[in-house]
Motif scaffolding. Structure first.
Motif, PDB file in Angstrom:
ATOM      1  N   LEU A   8     -25.106 -10.644 -31.483  1.00 39.98           N
ATOM      2  CA  LEU A   8     -23.884 -10.823 -32.264  1.00 39.98           C
ATOM      3  C   LEU A   8     -24.069 -12.028 -33.176  1.00 39.98           C
ATOM      4  O   LEU A   8     -24.245 -13.149 -32.706  1.00 39.98           O
ATOM      5  CB  LEU A   8     -22.689 -11.044 -31.340  1.00 39.98           C
ATOM      6  CG  LEU A   8     -22.497 -10.000 -30.239  1.00 39.98           C
ATOM      7  CD1 LEU A   8     -21.321 -10.385 -29.352  1.00 39.98           C
ATOM      8  CD2 LEU A   8     -22.315  -8.618 -30.831  1.00 39.98           C
ATOM      9  N   VAL A  24     -17.933  -5.745 -26.767  1.00 41.20           N
ATOM     10  CA  VAL A  24     -18.929  -4.960 -27.481  1.00 41.20           C
ATOM     11  C   VAL A  24     -18.853  -3.535 -26.940  1.00 41.20           C
ATOM     12  O   VAL A  24     -18.884  -3.327 -25.725  1.00 41.20           O
ATOM     13  CB  VAL A  24     -20.351  -5.538 -27.294  1.00 41.20           C
ATOM     14  CG1 VAL A  24     -21.367  -4.734 -28.087  1.00 41.20           C
ATOM     15  CG2 VAL A  24     -20.383  -7.003 -27.696  1.00 41.20           C
ATOM     16  N   SER A  41     -19.463  -0.388 -22.588  1.00 40.68           N
ATOM     17  CA  SER A  41     -18.826  -1.615 -23.057  1.00 40.68           C
ATOM     18  C   SER A  41     -19.292  -2.807 -22.239  1.00 40.68           C
ATOM     19  O   SER A  41     -19.739  -2.653 -21.100  1.00 40.68           O
ATOM     20  CB  SER A  41     -17.302  -1.502 -23.004  1.00 40.68           C
ATOM     21  OG  SER A  41     -16.860  -1.450 -21.662  1.00 40.68           O
ATOM     22  N   ALA A  75     -18.313  -4.647 -32.374  1.00 42.33           N
ATOM     23  CA  ALA A  75     -17.884  -5.809 -31.603  1.00 42.33           C
ATOM     24  C   ALA A  75     -16.593  -6.385 -32.173  1.00 42.33           C
ATOM     25  O   ALA A  75     -16.329  -6.292 -33.375  1.00 42.33           O
ATOM     26  CB  ALA A  75     -18.974  -6.873 -31.608  1.00 42.33           C
TER      27      ALA A  75
END
Length: 110
Positions: A8, A24, A41, A75
């Protein structure tokens, strides 16, 4: 079971942020007339984003890509802890990124 390692990429904002929840998702987006289905997730809690930005890695498990499915990784860093709604101070992905062993997800501050 498959795993995607998502990096990320939080942008520089000039101010340090503390994000209570970063979620996410791996989603099946193959149905144009229906909401995406979550197939995997992972949540991160209490993420500190320095003023100059940072990269945070997270692994997300998902069952693989069924025939005919189109999967994407996204995200949402929620500034108020509610990852179901968008608000000022959140960080969001804005690109469709297919899952792979490793992906980079650029985030935007809103």
């Amino acid at each position: 079971m498959k795993t995607v390692r998502a990096s990320l990429a939080f942008p520089a904002t000039g101010v340090e942020h503390r994000i209570p929840v970063v979620r996410v998702l791996v989603e099946d987006v193959s149905k144009a007339d229906a909401a995406a289905s979550v197939v995997g997730s992972a949540d991160l809690h209490d993420v500190v984003v320095p003023a100059e930005g940072t990269t945070v890695d997270v692994d997300v498990d998902y069952p693989g890509e069924p025939a005919g499915a189109r999967l994407t990784v996204r995200a949402h860093g929620s500034a108020n802890g509610d990852s179901d709604r968008f608000a000022a101070g959140d960080f969001l992905s804005t690109q469709s990124i297919p899952p792979a062993d490793e992906v980079v997800i650029p985030l935007r501050a809103i």
